[in-house]
Design a protein around this motif. Structure first.
Motif, PDB file in Angstrom:
ATOM      1  N   VAL A 366       7.713   7.148   3.535  1.00 34.02           N
ATOM      2  CA  VAL A 366       8.162   8.104   5.101  1.00 34.02           C
ATOM      3  C   VAL A 366       7.875   6.838   6.052  1.00 34.02           C
ATOM      4  O   VAL A 366       7.868   6.648   7.227  1.00 34.02           O
ATOM      5  CB  VAL A 366       6.974   9.359   5.279  1.00 34.02           C
ATOM      6  N   ALA A 367       6.175   5.544   5.297  1.00 38.40           N
ATOM      7  CA  ALA A 367       5.642   4.217   5.962  1.00 38.40           C
ATOM      8  C   ALA A 367       6.487   3.669   6.407  1.00 38.40           C
ATOM      9  O   ALA A 367       6.865   3.481   7.710  1.00 38.40           O
ATOM     10  CB  ALA A 367       3.970   4.107   5.540  1.00 38.40           C
ATOM     11  N   VAL A 368       7.639   3.363   5.587  1.00 39.74           N
ATOM     12  CA  VAL A 368       8.217   2.357   6.214  1.00 39.74           C
ATOM     13  C   VAL A 368       9.911   2.965   6.902  1.00 39.74           C
ATOM     14  O   VAL A 368       9.457   1.919   8.081  1.00 39.74           O
ATOM     15  CB  VAL A 368       8.869   1.642   4.806  1.00 39.74           C
ATOM     16  N   ALA A 369       9.847   3.721   6.428  1.00 39.37           N
ATOM     17  CA  ALA A 369      10.276   4.703   6.999  1.00 39.37           C
ATOM     18  C   ALA A 369      10.187   4.560   8.418  1.00 39.37           C
ATOM     19  O   ALA A 369      11.313   4.860   9.631  1.00 39.37           O
ATOM     20  CB  ALA A 369      11.519   6.129   6.662  1.00 39.37           C
ATOM     21  N   ASP A 370       9.416   4.938   8.891  1.00 42.27           N
ATOM     22  CA  ASP A 370       8.518   5.820  10.019  1.00 42.27           C
ATOM     23  C   ASP A 370       8.398   3.918  11.029  1.00 42.27           C
ATOM     24  O   ASP A 370       8.531   4.464  11.856  1.00 42.27           O
ATOM     25  CB  ASP A 370       7.394   6.080   9.942  1.00 42.27           C
ATOM     26  N   ALA A 371       8.081   3.401  10.184  1.00 40.23           N
ATOM     27  CA  ALA A 371       7.983   1.988  10.943  1.00 40.23           C
ATOM     28  C   ALA A 371       9.359   1.280  11.458  1.00 40.23           C
ATOM     29  O   ALA A 371       9.299   1.355  12.935  1.00 40.23           O
ATOM     30  CB  ALA A 371       6.903   1.059  10.429  1.00 40.23           C
ATOM     31  N   PHE A 372      10.326   1.346  11.051  1.00 43.67           N
ATOM     32  CA  PHE A 372      11.317   0.871  10.755  1.00 43.67           C
ATOM     33  C   PHE A 372      12.521   1.649  12.121  1.00 43.67           C
ATOM     34  O   PHE A 372      12.765   0.604  12.773  1.00 43.67           O
ATOM     35  CB  PHE A 372      12.447   1.266   9.156  1.00 43.67           C
ATOM     36  N   ASP A 373      12.139   2.728  12.389  1.00 48.08           N
ATOM     37  CA  ASP A 373      12.605   3.529  13.224  1.00 48.08           C
ATOM     38  C   ASP A 373      12.480   3.135  14.541  1.00 48.08           C
ATOM     39  O   ASP A 373      12.550   3.203  15.406  1.00 48.08           O
ATOM     40  CB  ASP A 373      12.500   4.696  12.968  1.00 48.08           C
ATOM     41  N   ALA A 374      10.995   3.540  14.527  1.00 48.80           N
ATOM     42  CA  ALA A 374       9.781   3.006  15.724  1.00 48.80           C
ATOM     43  C   ALA A 374      10.802   1.345  16.154  1.00 48.80           C
ATOM     44  O   ALA A 374      10.702   1.481  17.160  1.00 48.80           O
ATOM     45  CB  ALA A 374       8.539   2.950  15.817  1.00 48.80           C
ATOM     46  N   MET A 375      10.295   0.241  15.410  1.00 47.18           N
ATOM     47  CA  MET A 375      11.036  -0.794  15.836  1.00 47.18           C
ATOM     48  C   MET A 375      12.461  -1.399  16.345  1.00 47.18           C
ATOM     49  O   MET A 375      12.413  -1.631  17.293  1.00 47.18           O
ATOM     50  CB  MET A 375      10.755  -2.216  14.946  1.00 47.18           C
ATOM     51  N   THR A 376      13.143  -0.725  15.098  1.00 48.11           N
ATOM     52  CA  THR A 376      14.720  -0.351  15.732  1.00 48.11           C
ATOM     53  C   THR A 376      14.737   0.981  17.067  1.00 48.11           C
ATOM     54  O   THR A 376      16.706   0.861  17.256  1.00 48.11           O
ATOM     55  CB  THR A 376      15.942  -0.289  14.783  1.00 48.11           C
ATOM     56  N   SER A 377      14.273   1.402  17.636  1.00 49.64           N
ATOM     57  CA  SER A 377      14.892   2.749  18.639  1.00 49.64           C
ATOM     58  C   SER A 377      14.347   2.016  19.520  1.00 49.64           C
ATOM     59  O   SER A 377      13.237   1.598  20.179  1.00 49.64           O
ATOM     60  CB  SER A 377      13.697   4.079  18.572  1.00 49.64           C
ATOM     61  N   THR A 378      14.974   1.732  20.649  1.00 50.50           N
ATOM     62  CA  THR A 378      14.538   1.720  22.491  1.00 50.50           C
ATOM     63  C   THR A 378      14.099   2.690  22.746  1.00 50.50           C
ATOM     64  O   THR A 378      14.371   3.937  23.138  1.00 50.50           O
ATOM     65  CB  THR A 378      15.952   1.167  23.046  1.00 50.50           C
ATOM     66  N   ARG A 379      12.960   2.537  23.217  1.00 48.53           N
ATOM     67  CA  ARG A 379      11.906   3.919  23.526  1.00 48.53           C
ATOM     68  C   ARG A 379      11.579   2.807  25.201  1.00 48.53           C
ATOM     69  O   ARG A 379      12.259   1.864  25.889  1.00 48.53           O
ATOM     70  CB  ARG A 379      11.081   3.287  23.691  1.00 48.53           C
ATOM     71  N   SER A 380      11.589   3.402  26.956  1.00 47.95           N
ATOM     72  CA  SER A 380      11.399   3.483  27.621  1.00 47.95           C
ATOM     73  C   SER A 380      10.371   3.373  28.332  1.00 47.95           C
ATOM     74  O   SER A 380      10.563   1.934  29.333  1.00 47.95           O
ATOM     75  CB  SER A 380      10.742   5.378  28.396  1.00 47.95           C
ATOM     76  N   TYR A 381       9.721   2.166  27.003  1.00 48.37           N
ATOM     77  CA  TYR A 381       8.718   1.475  27.665  1.00 48.37           C
ATOM     78  C   TYR A 381       8.891  -0.067  26.703  1.00 48.37           C
ATOM     79  O   TYR A 381       8.193  -1.079  27.023  1.00 48.37           O
ATOM     80  CB  TYR A 381       7.359   1.565  27.811  1.00 48.37           C
ATOM     81  N   SER A 382      10.166  -0.258  25.913  1.00 50.24           N
ATOM     82  CA  SER A 382      10.371  -1.209  24.692  1.00 50.24           C
ATOM     83  C   SER A 382      11.602  -0.903  24.529  1.00 50.24           C
ATOM     84  O   SER A 382      12.221  -0.278  24.171  1.00 50.24           O
ATOM     85  CB  SER A 382       8.870  -1.322  23.916  1.00 50.24           C
ATOM     86  N   ARG A 383      12.174  -2.569  24.617  1.00 57.05           N
ATOM     87  CA  ARG A 383      14.111  -2.374  23.689  1.00 57.05           C
ATOM     88  C   ARG A 383      13.365  -2.072  22.389  1.00 57.05           C
ATOM     89  O   ARG A 383      12.341  -2.486  21.634  1.00 57.05           O
ATOM     90  CB  ARG A 383      14.692  -4.201  24.115  1.00 57.05           C
ATOM     91  N   ALA A 384      14.777  -2.137  21.648  1.00 60.52           N
ATOM     92  CA  ALA A 384      15.130  -1.924  20.482  1.00 60.52           C
ATOM     93  C   ALA A 384      15.200  -3.239  20.020  1.00 60.52           C
ATOM     94  O   ALA A 384      15.405  -4.464  19.941  1.00 60.52           O
ATOM     95  CB  ALA A 384      16.027  -1.196  19.704  1.00 60.52           C
ATOM     96  N   ARG A 385      13.800  -3.247  18.511  1.00 62.85           N
ATOM     97  CA  ARG A 385      14.605  -4.899  17.889  1.00 62.85           C
ATOM     98  C   ARG A 385      15.724  -4.657  16.803  1.00 62.85           C
ATOM     99  O   ARG A 385      15.878  -3.869  16.190  1.00 62.85           O
ATOM    100  CB  ARG A 385      13.035  -5.197  16.719  1.00 62.85           C
ATOM    101  N   PRO A 386      16.524  -6.150  16.429  1.00 62.32           N
ATOM    102  CA  PRO A 386      17.233  -6.342  16.374  1.00 62.32           C
ATOM    103  C   PRO A 386      17.073  -5.853  14.689  1.00 62.32           C
ATOM    104  O   PRO A 386      15.512  -6.176  14.477  1.00 62.32           O
ATOM    105  CB  PRO A 386      17.982  -7.726  16.185  1.00 62.32           C
ATOM    106  N   VAL A 387      17.848  -5.314  13.788  1.00 56.39           N
ATOM    107  CA  VAL A 387      17.740  -4.371  12.755  1.00 56.39           C
ATOM    108  C   VAL A 387      16.968  -5.607  11.766  1.00 56.39           C
ATOM    109  O   VAL A 387      15.947  -5.782  10.498  1.00 56.39           O
ATOM    110  CB  VAL A 387      18.624  -3.494  11.535  1.00 56.39           C
ATOM    111  N   ALA A 388      17.650  -7.443  11.514  1.00 55.11           N
ATOM    112  CA  ALA A 388      16.854  -7.534  11.220  1.00 55.11           C
ATOM    113  C   ALA A 388      15.557  -8.051  11.149  1.00 55.11           C
ATOM    114  O   ALA A 388      15.217  -9.212  10.421  1.00 55.11           O
ATOM    115  CB  ALA A 388      18.208  -9.196  11.296  1.00 55.11           C
ATOM    116  N   THR A 389      15.190  -8.308  12.690  1.00 57.47           N
ATOM    117  CA  THR A 389      13.994  -9.237  12.457  1.00 57.47           C
ATOM    118  C   THR A 389      12.862  -7.432  12.553  1.00 57.47           C
ATOM    119  O   THR A 389      11.772  -7.991  12.026  1.00 57.47           O
ATOM    120  CB  THR A 389      13.926  -8.967  14.419  1.00 57.47           C
ATOM    121  N   ALA A 390      13.452  -5.848  12.956  1.00 58.21           N
ATOM    122  CA  ALA A 390      12.349  -5.005  12.106  1.00 58.21           C
ATOM    123  C   ALA A 390      12.962  -5.737  10.338  1.00 58.21           C
ATOM    124  O   ALA A 390      11.324  -5.300   9.770  1.00 58.21           O
ATOM    125  CB  ALA A 390      13.333  -3.806  12.393  1.00 58.21           C
TER     126      ALA A 390
END
Length: 472
Positions: A366-390
């Protein structure tokens, strides 16, 4: 057939043609078919499948039972032992056509299921005949045709199930058939024995009526299976309500929990976990942030730097979540994942600073899945990172923050299935630019904690290495 991929259409058409050609032999001149037995078995199988489509009977039986449960396959296996192949295929068609279909397109699915079961019954009857058939054989000799019929029935069903997954659902061929046959062998062996008992009684001086007594255990198992599905439905409703409550309270993570559940399952499949553990792990991913219900809303939504005390309150959410789900027995290992999904492999995580293999396996997934989705989701305060970057960021933090085995499993799963980046919490906070204008994190920045608020200014030390974002 609208909406059905071309490959699936071709497969369905091929199955229908083959089933029709097999059944055609029953009506050819000179064919010796016991039509009364065909009619009786066809009606019996259709009657067995009808309750799932009748709301009153279904409610009494504890809910509808999916066709895939195969609760009344013994009727078809009895037909395979009593009838020639073409007649056995015909006996299977009416029941397959009236069986409940829950997903669309219902017509295509019903036709496919009828052709699939007809082919399985045809193959089972042929295998029984090649093994010597029932005839006047005594026990244990009669077990051979029964076993051959059950095996052929199982092989045809699993082969066609995998084929439709490949053509209709676009599942990779290697994954489509993986595990199908081993899971199906035991149930079909039981069905084969029940079908043998039905066939023996049917052919006995007591006649077809006596064979109906074999169906009593099938009816009871059908009822129990319906109760099981109702219970699972209640589990899902409970989890859905908890997740909706978290999404309402913390607008930054809307939809995040479901995606973490999906990513966790992708990782688990690559690790070879069985289906039962996969379901529990999905629950763990979905509920990993349920403890946020115990965190004051003003802290979760604070638009500014967190104080040390507020940071400590945020970091209590895994313990809050664990207490909330402690009494929910069906969650099993998921409870440990909820408690420990912010532990780090190097021992600097929270709440207990566990390290390495001390951290439960589900929590490491879950830790890996959690971090991956946080980085690849666009929020109101940040853009999503590309999957490759994440992915590169996860690899960089392997061995310190994340289990390298789980990271590698996620990478393999993404290569197979890909990942759709998502926009969550699209309404910007007061004073913040919309997501399209908000700058994303720098590629070299330390990996952010999942599900957290926007990057903050440096805060007072708390005695623990914390991330820049609010605990997720």
């Amino acid at each position: 057939m609208r909406g059905v991929p071309g490959g699936a259409r071709a497969l369905i058409l091929c199955a229908v043609v083959c089933a029709g050609a097999g059944a055609l032999h029953a009506v050819l001149p000179g064919a010796r078919v016991p039509w009364s037995t065909v009619a009786q078995l066809a009606v019996l199988y259709a009657v067995c499948e009808m309750p799932a489509r009748c709301p009153v009977i279904s409610r009494f039986a504890g809910g509808a039972v999916p066709m895939s449960a195969g609760s009344f396959f013994p009727v078809l296996l009895a037909a395979a032992l009593l009838l020639p192949p073409a007649a056995a295929a015909l006996a299977a068609v009416p029941g397959a056509l009236v069986a409940r279909v829950e997903q669309r397109p219902a017509g295509a699915r019903r036709v496919w299921r009828a052709a699939q079961i007809a082919l399985a019954a045809w193959a089972a009857s042929g295998a029984a005949a090649l093994s010597g058939g029932m005839g006047e054989a005594a026990f244990p000799r009669v077990l051979l045709p029964a076993g051959a019929a059950a095996l052929a029935f199982c092989l045809v069903l699993t082969a066609l199930d995998g084929a439709i997954l490949v053509t209709a659902e676009r599942v990779p061929a290697r994954a489509a058939w993986r595990g199908l046959l081993p899971r199906a062998l035991a149930p079909h062996a039981v069905h084969g024995l029940a079908g043998l008992m039905m066939a023996v009684l049917w052919s006995s001086p007591y006649g077809p009526v006596s064979a109906l007594f074999v169906l009593l255990p099938m009816v009871i198992s059908c009822w129990a299976f319906g109760q099981y599905h109702r219970e699972r439905g209640a589990h899902r409703s409970t989890i859905r309500a908890l997740v909706q409550a978290v999404d309402i309270k913390d607008r930054y993570t809307r939809g995040h929990s479901e995606r973490v559940g999906q990513a966790s399952v992708l990782i688990a499949r690559e690790l070879g976990m069985d289906e039962e553990r996969l379901e529990v792990l999905r629950f763990a991913g979905i509920l990993h942030d349920v403890g946020k219900l115990g965190v004051p809303t003003r802290v979760l939504r604070k638009d500014g730097p967190l104080t040390a005390d507020e940071r400590r309150v945020i970091e209590l959410h895994p313990e809050y979540g664990h207490e909330m789900v402690r009494g929910i027995g069906f969650l099993g290992e998921a409870r440990a994942a909820i408690l420990h999904h912010h532990e780090r492999l190097d021992g600097t995580g929270y709440p207990y600073g566990l390290a390495g293999r001390q951290i439960p396996e589900f929590a490491r997934v879950v830790a890996v899945a959690d971090a991956f989705d946080a980085m690849t989701s666009t929020r109101s305060y940040s853009r999503a990172r590309p999957v490759a970057t994440a992915v590169e960021e996860l690899k960089r933090c392997s061995g310190t923050q994340f289990d390298p085995c789980m990271v590698r499993a996620l990478v393999r799963a993404l290569d197979r299935h890909g990942w759709q980046t998502t926009v969550t919490a699209d309404e910007p906070l007061p004073g913040r630019p919309p997501a399209a204008e908000a700058p994303g994190p720098e590629p070299g920045a330390r990996i952010p904690r999942p599900d957290d608020a926007p990057p903050r200014a440096p805060e007072p030390a708390t005695g623990r290495r914390t991330a820049e974002r609010r605990g997720g």
